[in-house]
Design an enzyme around this catalytic site. Structure first.
Site, PDB file in Angstrom:
ATOM      1  NE  ARG A 174      44.547 107.988  47.601  1.00  0.00           N
ATOM      2  CZ  ARG A 174      46.063 107.785  47.578  1.00  0.00           C
ATOM      3  NH1 ARG A 174      46.950 108.380  46.756  1.00  0.00           N
ATOM      4  NH2 ARG A 174      46.385 106.842  48.601  1.00  0.00           N
ATOM      5  CD  GLU A 192      45.489 105.167  40.166  1.00  0.00           C
ATOM      6  OE1 GLU A 192      46.333 104.140  41.274  1.00  0.00           O
ATOM      7  OE2 GLU A 192      45.395 106.449  40.711  1.00  0.00           O
ATOM      8  CG  HIS A 227      49.353 106.006  42.277  1.00  0.00           C
ATOM      9  ND1 HIS A 227      48.126 105.630  43.027  1.00  0.00           N
ATOM     10  CD2 HIS A 227      49.447 106.550  43.197  1.00  0.00           C
ATOM     11  CE1 HIS A 227      48.015 106.159  44.434  1.00  0.00           C
ATOM     12  NE2 HIS A 227      48.994 106.836  44.523  1.00  0.00           N
TER      13      HIS A 227
END
Length: 484
Positions: free
Chosen positions: A191, A220, A238
């Site tokens: 994370r 993000e 990601h």
């Protein structure tokens, strides 16, 4: 607004505003592990269950982490990019072997242990830290647990696999980087925010950190490109769960979890409703019904319940039952008020907000000799109001109410009428049967308690609730109905 359930992946934000307008919503399913895109606190307050699929993408995330470690060791992405630019930089991309190097794994859950076992195959020594997993357990998959202060200076590589919590935010920061071996390599596929991005950039620029592989970012996509553009940083958008297998597995798992919950088969992956997960076990269902029933009886007998409610479990079978019986009692105590719908998910939170403290104690010895299954007592501290009951077969039964005991335990199921009268007043039962005959309601069962100070309690099972208790109330000291 018309949905009972909602399934999301990582990009969809389930905010407090979304939950507020979704009036029928009962469950939010996250197809994946992290639930930081769901306002879990707001969902809990509303009584909405949040569940995830904690195992669905574990292998994909672990494999990406291992790939990142290999890329850091051999600078594979940089070398590949230089080839596409027409260069042949054999000397520039001198790497290192993983054999004999030390890997620090912070977080030894499903993903952390999969990474550790895979990197052991490359000859890496694996050390780690986890506040929950015991050193004995981690030793079974080859990880020596050490305090964090001992981990920093020993590692050639550090990989993080913790949830993003206040205690893990900035786990790697200026202070911890300073304690690390110079040139340490860092991987974050968990994370964004676990590694302080500003501290990481400073460590990279100073050479304290030799390289970093990042699949996640605080924001993000990241607007600040300094980290992404650093020559010693490998970054991905990601991709931890971005495999066909993980996406298919997570989608199927969350769909099946919701179907199983809706059909009463069971509950898996509960993030905020651990008590609710117990409600699906056959052996605990009647106990949860008992807790709710006793909480309701206490509320009606005590008129206004405030202060502290004491939940006491008695007998070895109930040694671990307090975790789900406390919220069950709270649902009964709070039900019927002006508050929103009370469920096992939000009961303790709503009780706290209402100024009601629910405490739990346990004693292995049950006071009732025939209560081999255990006994549940609920009392309102500072008053004489106390109720206790047990489960016979699969039926919750009342054993005691305000000090008066029932020789034959009274079932707490269906519509029931409970009243308190003078023991010397024999006309109450005939008057009640006459009233039931008038309105066509059948008497299912009748139990009376022992006499305390010349008074006794009676509990009557009815085929249907009575619309008016006025005629009965003139003959008794108090009366109330429950539908359990």
């Amino acid at each position: 607004q018309d949905c009972d359930g909602l399934i999301v992946r990582s990009a969809t934000k389930v905010t407090a505003d979304v939950l507020e307008v979704a009036e029928r919503l009962q469950v939010v399913g996250r197809a994946g592990t992290g639930v930081d895109n769901v306002d879990v606190e707001a969902a809990t307050r509303k009584g909405v269950l949040v569940m995830n699929t904690p195992t669905g993408n574990s292998l994909s995330a672990a494999e990406l982490t291992c790939g990142m470690i290999l890329c850091l060791a051999r600078q594979i992405p940089q070398a590949a990019a230089s080839m596409k630019e027409g260069r042949w930089d054999r000397k520039k991309y001198m790497g290192m072997e993983l054999n004999g190097k030390t890997l620090g794994v912070l977080g030894l859950g499903r993903i952390g242990r999969e990474v550790a076992t895979r990197m052991q195959a490359f000859g890496m020594k694996t050390i780690g830290y986890d506040p929950i997993i015991t050193p004995e357990i981690s030793a079974t998959f080859g990880v020596e647990q050490l305090p964090l202060e001992q981990i920093w200076p020993r590692c050639d590589f550090i990989t993080v696999h913790t949830p993003l919590l206040p205690s893990t935010t900035g786990l790697l920061n200026d202070s911890t980087f300073a304690k690390c071996r110079r040139g340490v390599q860092v991987v974050n596929c968990a994370r964004g925010g676990i590694v302080d991005e500003g501290a990481l950039l400073r460590a990279l620029r100073s050479g304290q950190c030799g390289g970093a592989a990042l699949d996640v970012f605080t924001q993000e996509p990241p607007k600040d490109r300094d980290l992404v553009n650093h020559p010693n940083v490998i970054s991905c958008p990601h991709l931890g769960a971005s495999t066909q297998e993980a996406q298919s597995r997570c989608g199927k798992e969350i769909a099946m979890q919701i179907v199983d919950m809706a059909t009463g088969k069971g509950l898996a992956g509960a993030v905020n409703g651990q008590a609710l997960s117990k409600a699906f076990a056959p052996q605990t269902k009647p106990w949860i019904a008992l807790g709710r029933a006793l909480g309701t009886v206490l509320r009606m007998a005590g008129k206004q319940v405030h202060g502290s409610v004491q939940v006491c479990t008695l007998g070895t079978p109930l040694r671990e039952a307090g975790s789900y019986l406390s919220p069950a009692v709270a649902t009964g105590v709070l039900a019927g008020g002006v508050r929103k719908e009370v469920t096992l998910v939000n009961a303790l939170l709503l009780a706290q907000e209402a100024g009601l403290k629910v405490t739990t104690t346990h004693n292995d010895t049950a006071s009732e000799p025939d209560s081999s299954a255990g006994l549940l007592q609920v009392s309102l501290q500072g008053t004489s109001h106390r109720v206790s009951g047990t489960v016979q077969g699969s039926t919750p039964v009342l054993r005691e109410l305000d000090g008066a005991t029932f020789k034959q335990p009274a079932p707490l199921a269906g519509p029931v009428l409970i009243y308190r009268s003078k023991a010397s007043e024999p006309s109450v039962l005939p008057a009640l049967t006459g009233l039931l005959g008038k309105v066509g309601v059948q008497l299912q069962f009748y139990h009376s308690s022992s006499t305390v100070a010349g008074e006794q309690w009676s509990i009557v099972g009815l085929s249907a609730p009575l619309s008016d208790l006025g005629e009965l109330k003139s003959r008794v000291m108090e009366a109330f109905q429950l539908h359990l």
